[in-house]
Design an enzyme around this catalytic site. Structure first.
Site, PDB file in Angstrom:
ATOM      1  N   HIS A  57       0.847  -1.195   0.000  1.00 25.27           N
ATOM      2  CA  HIS A  57       0.000   0.000   0.000  1.00 25.27           C
ATOM      3  C   HIS A  57       0.886   1.250   0.000  1.00 25.27           C
ATOM      4  O   HIS A  57       2.100   1.174   0.250  1.00 25.27           O
ATOM      5  CB  HIS A  57      -0.920  -0.021   1.213  1.00 25.27           C
ATOM      6  CG  HIS A  57      -2.020  -1.049   1.097  1.00 25.27           C
ATOM      7  ND1 HIS A  57      -3.009  -1.194   2.025  1.00 25.27           N
ATOM      8  CD2 HIS A  57      -2.281  -1.970   0.121  1.00 25.27           C
ATOM      9  CE1 HIS A  57      -3.841  -2.161   1.645  1.00 25.27           C
ATOM     10  NE2 HIS A  57      -3.415  -2.652   0.505  1.00 25.27           N
ATOM     11  N   GLU A  59       1.263   3.765   2.045  1.00 27.18           N
ATOM     12  CA  GLU A  59       1.978   4.094   3.293  1.00 27.18           C
ATOM     13  C   GLU A  59       3.268   3.267   3.403  1.00 27.18           C
ATOM     14  O   GLU A  59       4.306   3.775   3.807  1.00 27.18           O
ATOM     15  CB  GLU A  59       1.108   3.782   4.519  1.00 27.18           C
ATOM     16  CG  GLU A  59      -0.203   4.540   4.608  1.00 27.18           C
ATOM     17  CD  GLU A  59      -1.355   3.802   3.925  1.00 27.18           C
ATOM     18  OE1 GLU A  59      -1.143   3.249   2.828  1.00 27.18           O
ATOM     19  OE2 GLU A  59      -2.456   3.786   4.486  1.00 27.18           O
ATOM     20  N   SER A 176     -18.945   3.768 -39.891  1.00 30.35           N
ATOM     21  CA  SER A 176     -18.776   4.780 -38.838  1.00 30.35           C
ATOM     22  C   SER A 176     -17.304   5.101 -38.592  1.00 30.35           C
ATOM     23  O   SER A 176     -16.985   5.936 -37.755  1.00 30.35           O
ATOM     24  CB  SER A 176     -19.405   4.272 -37.534  1.00 30.35           C
ATOM     25  OG  SER A 176     -18.738   3.106 -37.108  1.00 30.35           O
ATOM     26  N   ARG A 192     -10.483   4.136 -21.267  1.00 30.46           N
ATOM     27  CA  ARG A 192     -10.515   2.667 -21.171  1.00 30.46           C
ATOM     28  C   ARG A 192      -9.488   2.185 -20.151  1.00 30.46           C
ATOM     29  O   ARG A 192      -9.767   1.308 -19.338  1.00 30.46           O
ATOM     30  CB  ARG A 192     -10.162   2.029 -22.522  1.00 30.46           C
ATOM     31  CG  ARG A 192     -11.272   2.006 -23.516  1.00 30.46           C
ATOM     32  CD  ARG A 192     -10.814   1.244 -24.755  1.00 30.46           C
ATOM     33  NE  ARG A 192     -11.851   1.190 -25.773  1.00 30.46           N
ATOM     34  CZ  ARG A 192     -11.731   0.550 -26.927  1.00 30.46           C
ATOM     35  NH1 ARG A 192     -10.602  -0.064 -27.222  1.00 30.46           N
ATOM     36  NH2 ARG A 192     -12.723   0.530 -27.799  1.00 30.46           N
ATOM     37  N   THR A 204     -23.036  -4.281 -31.155  1.00 25.28           N
ATOM     38  CA  THR A 204     -21.740  -3.698 -31.507  1.00 25.28           C
ATOM     39  C   THR A 204     -20.718  -4.798 -31.827  1.00 25.28           C
ATOM     40  O   THR A 204     -19.921  -4.662 -32.759  1.00 25.28           O
ATOM     41  CB  THR A 204     -21.238  -2.790 -30.348  1.00 25.28           C
ATOM     42  OG1 THR A 204     -22.175  -1.732 -30.194  1.00 25.28           O
ATOM     43  CG2 THR A 204     -19.864  -2.226 -30.612  1.00 25.28           C
ATOM     44  N   GLU A 301     -19.379   1.485 -23.853  1.00 30.02           N
ATOM     45  CA  GLU A 301     -19.102   1.812 -25.260  1.00 30.02           C
ATOM     46  C   GLU A 301     -20.058   1.013 -26.118  1.00 30.02           C
ATOM     47  O   GLU A 301     -19.644   0.081 -26.813  1.00 30.02           O
ATOM     48  CB  GLU A 301     -17.668   1.434 -25.619  1.00 30.02           C
ATOM     49  CG  GLU A 301     -16.642   2.443 -25.203  1.00 30.02           C
ATOM     50  CD  GLU A 301     -15.320   2.226 -25.927  1.00 30.02           C
ATOM     51  OE1 GLU A 301     -15.249   2.413 -27.143  1.00 30.02           O
ATOM     52  OE2 GLU A 301     -14.360   1.855 -25.240  1.00 30.02           O
ATOM     53  N   GLY A 303     -23.878   0.591 -28.519  1.00 28.53           N
ATOM     54  CA  GLY A 303     -24.647   1.223 -29.575  1.00 28.53           C
ATOM     55  C   GLY A 303     -25.895   1.892 -29.022  1.00 28.53           C
ATOM     56  O   GLY A 303     -26.128   1.933 -27.802  1.00 28.53           O
ATOM     57  N   LEU A 306     -28.525  -0.171 -26.479  1.00 29.88           N
ATOM     58  CA  LEU A 306     -28.149  -0.315 -25.073  1.00 29.88           C
ATOM     59  C   LEU A 306     -27.939   1.059 -24.415  1.00 29.88           C
ATOM     60  O   LEU A 306     -28.339   1.271 -23.265  1.00 29.88           O
ATOM     61  CB  LEU A 306     -26.873  -1.162 -25.012  1.00 29.88           C
ATOM     62  CG  LEU A 306     -26.588  -1.959 -23.760  1.00 29.88           C
ATOM     63  CD1 LEU A 306     -27.799  -2.685 -23.224  1.00 29.88           C
ATOM     64  CD2 LEU A 306     -25.471  -2.951 -24.057  1.00 29.88           C
TER      65      LEU A 306
HETATM   66  N1  LIG Z   1     -20.660   6.173 -31.718  1.00 34.48           N
HETATM   67  C1  LIG Z   1     -20.253   5.453 -30.695  1.00 34.48           C
HETATM   68  O1  LIG Z   1     -19.639   5.981 -29.748  1.00 34.48           O
HETATM   69  C2  LIG Z   1     -20.557   3.986 -30.696  1.00 34.48           C
HETATM   70  C3  LIG Z   1     -20.121   3.187 -29.625  1.00 34.48           C
HETATM   71  C4  LIG Z   1     -20.409   1.829 -29.678  1.00 34.48           C
HETATM   72  C5  LIG Z   1     -21.136   1.313 -30.768  1.00 34.48           C
HETATM   73  N2  LIG Z   1     -21.521   2.138 -31.769  1.00 34.48           N
HETATM   74  C6  LIG Z   1     -22.256   1.632 -32.938  1.00 34.48           C
HETATM   75  O2  LIG Z   1     -23.442   1.015 -32.516  1.00 34.48           O
HETATM   76  C7  LIG Z   1     -23.834   0.057 -33.508  1.00 34.48           C
HETATM   77  C8  LIG Z   1     -24.488  -1.107 -32.801  1.00 34.48           C
HETATM   78  O3  LIG Z   1     -25.609  -0.611 -32.105  1.00 34.48           O
HETATM   79  P1  LIG Z   1     -26.707  -1.593 -31.567  1.00 34.48           P
HETATM   80  O4  LIG Z   1     -27.760  -0.716 -30.985  1.00 34.48           O
HETATM   81  O5  LIG Z   1     -27.064  -2.566 -32.625  1.00 34.48           O
HETATM   82  O6  LIG Z   1     -25.906  -2.443 -30.489  1.00 34.48           O
HETATM   83  P2  LIG Z   1     -25.655  -2.367 -28.896  1.00 34.48           P
HETATM   84  O7  LIG Z   1     -26.447  -1.283 -28.285  1.00 34.48           O
HETATM   85  O8  LIG Z   1     -24.190  -2.355 -28.699  1.00 34.48           O
HETATM   86  O9  LIG Z   1     -26.229  -3.779 -28.480  1.00 34.48           O
HETATM   87  C9  LIG Z   1     -27.594  -3.952 -28.451  1.00 34.48           C
HETATM   88  C10 LIG Z   1     -27.945  -5.334 -28.024  1.00 34.48           C
HETATM   89  O10 LIG Z   1     -27.649  -5.529 -26.648  1.00 34.48           O
HETATM   90  C11 LIG Z   1     -28.465  -6.577 -26.184  1.00 34.48           C
HETATM   91  N3  LIG Z   1     -29.057  -6.279 -24.899  1.00 34.48           N
HETATM   92  C12 LIG Z   1     -29.070  -7.117 -23.837  1.00 34.48           C
HETATM   93  N4  LIG Z   1     -29.739  -6.590 -22.822  1.00 34.48           N
HETATM   94  C13 LIG Z   1     -30.199  -5.385 -23.234  1.00 34.48           C
HETATM   95  C14 LIG Z   1     -30.983  -4.401 -22.611  1.00 34.48           C
HETATM   96  N5  LIG Z   1     -31.422  -4.510 -21.354  1.00 34.48           N
HETATM   97  N6  LIG Z   1     -31.298  -3.308 -23.321  1.00 34.48           N
HETATM   98  C15 LIG Z   1     -30.857  -3.157 -24.581  1.00 34.48           C
HETATM   99  N7  LIG Z   1     -30.109  -4.065 -25.222  1.00 34.48           N
HETATM  100  C16 LIG Z   1     -29.774  -5.183 -24.556  1.00 34.48           C
HETATM  101  C17 LIG Z   1     -29.591  -6.738 -27.203  1.00 34.48           C
HETATM  102  O11 LIG Z   1     -29.393  -7.941 -27.920  1.00 34.48           O
HETATM  103  P3  LIG Z   1     -29.994  -9.302 -27.315  1.00 34.48           P
HETATM  104  O12 LIG Z   1     -31.434  -9.029 -27.024  1.00 34.48           O
HETATM  105  O13 LIG Z   1     -29.747 -10.294 -28.362  1.00 34.48           O
HETATM  106  O14 LIG Z   1     -29.222  -9.531 -26.055  1.00 34.48           O
HETATM  107  C18 LIG Z   1     -29.399  -5.561 -28.134  1.00 34.48           C
HETATM  108  O15 LIG Z   1     -29.794  -5.809 -29.447  1.00 34.48           O
HETATM  109  C19 LIG Z   1     -22.571  -0.336 -34.230  1.00 34.48           C
HETATM  110  O16 LIG Z   1     -22.734  -0.042 -35.602  1.00 34.48           O
HETATM  111  C20 LIG Z   1     -21.490   0.536 -33.630  1.00 34.48           C
HETATM  112  O17 LIG Z   1     -20.653   1.082 -34.602  1.00 34.48           O
HETATM  113  C21 LIG Z   1     -21.251   3.453 -31.755  1.00 34.48           C
END
Ligand SMILES: NC(=O)c1ccc[n+]([C@@H]2O[C@H](COP(=O)([O-])OP(=O)(O)OC[C@H]3O[C@@H](n4cnc5c(N)ncnc54)[C@H](OP(=O)(O)O)[C@@H]3O)[C@@H](O)[C@H]2O)c1
Length: 369
Positions: A57, A59, A176, A192, A204, A301, A303, A306
């Site tokens: 730690h 200290e 993207s 990260r 994603t 991180e 989509g 979520l």
């Molecule tokens: N611009 C940015 O900063 C950024 C960051 C990350 C990603 N992205 C982009 O996001 C895109 C993907 O987006 P996305 O919306 O398809 O994917 P996501 O939000 O990463 O994943 C969505 C999936 O998570 C699962 N999930 C499980 N529990 C959930 C809950 N309680 N609520 C919501 N979802 C839940 C669901 O699939 P199941 O039901 O099958 O479990 C849902 O389809 C990609 O093209 C990526 O490039 C952008």
């Protein structure tokens, strides 16, 4: 404790202890970041910080620098109350008693109600003067993940989103890479590296196949990658499966897939069965599970699907928005998929905590009001 009890030299020493603590920002997880300074005759004579779980730690690292010296007139400044229990290392309070230091000043008491104040009790019983409350707000800030999991029983969650001027994240065809600048992406690497874990959705993973690791920072520890995948649709050739340099936790509701056997053969992969809500993963419940698994700082991180659910369920503490000077138009993809709002009062307002330029992008840090 009243801040007038501390003088300028005390503040200078604690400030130094806080910057030392920050040097452990990539490595101490799941332990807190802690720094320590020892002074005598108004001069700093030793410094230390906690580097990695299982290691000494703060200290102890500072005391080791002055092992032969008389410390009976020394003041020890530490950013968190010295520990009083035997964990992976012996209690720091006993080491300070053994060295017969005169005074111990902590920025704050230990947040864990089971041990809070106990380190100070030991020191006081040994005749050592104790004080706390010096630069406490800053001490809290550097360990917001640790305090959140101890005090609230859930991680501190930071949602990262890279968007265009019109708030879009990708073209309709999914392209993207890259909307935001290299400077923004470097900043994301920093976030990260500091996080205990990076969380994303199966959407994603399938669309982007990200590595979700730290590449441009020298770190002894990779954050855990957490994938929310209710039906276990994860492709077995995805980077988070085949790259064994970071741990991967797959959160699922599926207890039957033949993939379970295959995934159990990877030592870096843990499959966690959890609770369901609307056929998907129950996020509130999951947050408690993650805190029990010692995830303090959680970097989201994901989509729009979520990200929208996390926001609507009020599970985001901070948003890091990277906005690039580009317009993608109305066919492009939105940043947050929401249930429909019918009144503006239903939309949460955020407080802008900071703004800065990163190359040509603007980074906003937004916090809960
Ligand atoms: N611009 C940015 O900063 C950024 C960051 C990350 C990603 N992205 C982009 O996001 C895109 C993907 O987006 P996305 O919306 O398809 O994917 P996501 O939000 O990463 O994943 C969505 C999936 O998570 C699962 N999930 C499980 N529990 C959930 C809950 N309680 N609520 C919501 N979802 C839940 C669901 O699939 P199941 O039901 O099958 O479990 C849902 O389809 C990609 O093209 C990526 O490039 C952008």
């Amino acid at each position: 404790m009243n801040s007038s009890e501390f003088d300028e030299f005390d503040k200078k020493c604690m400030q130094r202890a806080l910057s030392l603590a920050w040097q452990g920002r990539y490595s101490t997880s799941p332990n807190p970041r802690v720094g320590c300074v020892i002074s005598r005759d108004n001069q700093i004579i030793a410094e230390g910080y906690h580097y990695i779980k299982g290691g000494p730690h703060a200290e102890i690292n500072a005391l080791n620098q002055v092992s032969g010296l008389d410390l009976s007139k020394a003041t020890v400044y530490v950013t968190l109350e010295p520990c009083s229990h035997f964990g992976s290392t012996p209690p720091c309070a006993l080491a300070l008693i053994d060295k017969k230091v005169k005074t111990v000043i902590a920025a704050m008491l230990d947040p864990n109600p089971l041990v809070s104040g106990k380190g100070f009790v030991l020191l006081k019983q040994a005749g050592i003067k104790t004080k706390y409350g010096l630069l406490e707000e800053q001490a809290r800030k550097i360990n917001k993940g640790f305090f959140s999991r101890i005090e609230r029983g859930i991680p501190y969650s930071i949602l990262k989103m890279g968007v265009s001027i019109d708030g879009k994240t990708a073209l309709k065809n999914g392209k993207s890479q890259w909307i935001t600048s290299e400077n923004s992406r470097r900043d994301v690497q920093e976030a990260r590296a500091q996080a205990c874990a990076i969380l994303t959705g199966i959407g994603t993973v399938i669309k982007d196949n990200p590595r979700l690791n730290v590449r441009s920072i020298d770190t002894p520890r990779q954050p855990v990658r957490i994938i929310l995948d209710s039906q276990l649709n994860i492709p077995l050739n995805s980077n988070v499966v085949i790259d064994s340099n970071s741990p991967t936790w797959i959160i699922t509701l599926n207890q039957k897939s033949s993939k379970l056997d295959i995934l159990s053969q990877y030592s870096h992969i843990k499959v966690i069965q959890t609770k369901e809500k609307n056929n998907r993963i129950d996020l509130s419940y999951l947050m408690h599970v993650l805190a029990q698994l010692e995830i303090g700082e959680l970097y989201l991180e994901c989509g729009a699907t979520l990200a929208g659910t996390f926001i609507q369920e009020n599970l985001v503490d901070e948003i890091h928005l990277y906005q690039a000077p580009i317009i993608l138009g109305d066919k492009a993809k939105d940043a947050f998929i929401f249930d429909e709002l019918t009144d503006l009062n239903q939309a949460k307002r955020w407080h802008i905590a900071s703004s800065e330029y990163l190359g040509e992008d603007i980074k906003l840090i937004l916090r809960q009001k």
